[in-house]
Write a protein that holds these residues in place. Structure first.
Motif, PDB file in Angstrom:
ATOM      1  N   PRO A 107      31.743  62.235  62.198  1.00  0.00           N
ATOM      2  CA  PRO A 107      31.550  63.481  62.934  1.00  0.00           C
ATOM      3  C   PRO A 107      31.960  63.334  64.399  1.00  0.00           C
ATOM      4  O   PRO A 107      31.684  62.317  65.034  1.00  0.00           O
ATOM      5  CB  PRO A 107      30.042  63.740  62.818  1.00  0.00           C
ATOM      6  N   GLY A 154      33.240  66.765  53.599  1.00  0.00           N
ATOM      7  CA  GLY A 154      33.348  67.269  54.958  1.00  0.00           C
ATOM      8  C   GLY A 154      34.404  68.356  55.089  1.00  0.00           C
ATOM      9  O   GLY A 154      34.829  68.954  54.098  1.00  0.00           O
ATOM     10  N   ASN A 185      37.322  66.054  62.945  1.00  0.00           N
ATOM     11  CA  ASN A 185      36.096  66.332  62.209  1.00  0.00           C
ATOM     12  C   ASN A 185      35.126  66.973  63.187  1.00  0.00           C
ATOM     13  O   ASN A 185      34.471  66.292  63.965  1.00  0.00           O
ATOM     14  CB  ASN A 185      35.502  65.059  61.615  1.00  0.00           C
ATOM     15  N   GLY A 215      29.177  68.027  61.101  1.00  0.00           N
ATOM     16  CA  GLY A 215      28.126  67.020  61.191  1.00  0.00           C
ATOM     17  C   GLY A 215      28.123  66.034  60.043  1.00  0.00           C
ATOM     18  O   GLY A 215      27.278  65.148  59.984  1.00  0.00           O
TER      19      GLY A 215
END
Length: 144
Positions: free
Chosen positions: A57, A77, A112, A115
């Motif tokens: 993240p 993700g 990214n 989280g």
């Protein structure tokens, strides 16, 4: 291995950028960004490599391009993908694919912003012996 290879073939990931001039420096991947080779073979003058790329993240791949086409599958993700004009050219959540055509005119950055750790299965189709990516300077975007 067969399922992962087929999965990677069904999509695509992170592509390339235009080299910036001057004394700018290449932008390496952020802390914790890793790549692990899952499968590799060479046929003729072409290397086919399947890798798992992990981006924590808040981290990014660094500005780069590939010497051939790249196909990616978002396993976990969300990938935010940017080109050298600093505009987001795609947001790819889990289960989607991305394709990058390759070459120095396709400079890009994967980020990214979520989280959750970003996990990509990436198929590289590159000239034999080429690196997975070619690092390049930030093209002038306000982020890495």
């Amino acid at each position: 291995m067969r399922i992962a290879f087929r999965t990677a073939l069904s999509g695509a990931v992170v592509a390339a950028t235009v080299l910036a001039g001057g004394t700018a420096h290449a932008t390496p991947p952020g802390p914790g960004v890793t790549g692990k080779v899952i499968y590799q073979t060479t046929i003729g003058d072409t290397d086919y490599t399947l890798r798992e790329v992990t981006v924590p993240p808040g981290q990014a791949t660094g500005w780069h391009y590939h010497d051939g086409p790249v196909y990616g599958y978002v396993k976990q993700g969300t990938l935010s993908h940017y080109h050298a004009d600093c505009a987001v050219d795609g947001v790819y959540p889990k289960g989607t694919t991305v394709r990058e055509p390759g070459g120095p005119s396709d400079v890009h950055l994967g980020r990214n912003l979520g989280g959750t750790t970003l996990v990509l299965e990436v198929l590289y189709i590159l000239p034999h012996g080429a690196p997975f990516s070619e690092d390049v300077p930030n093209p002038g975007c306000p982020f890495q």
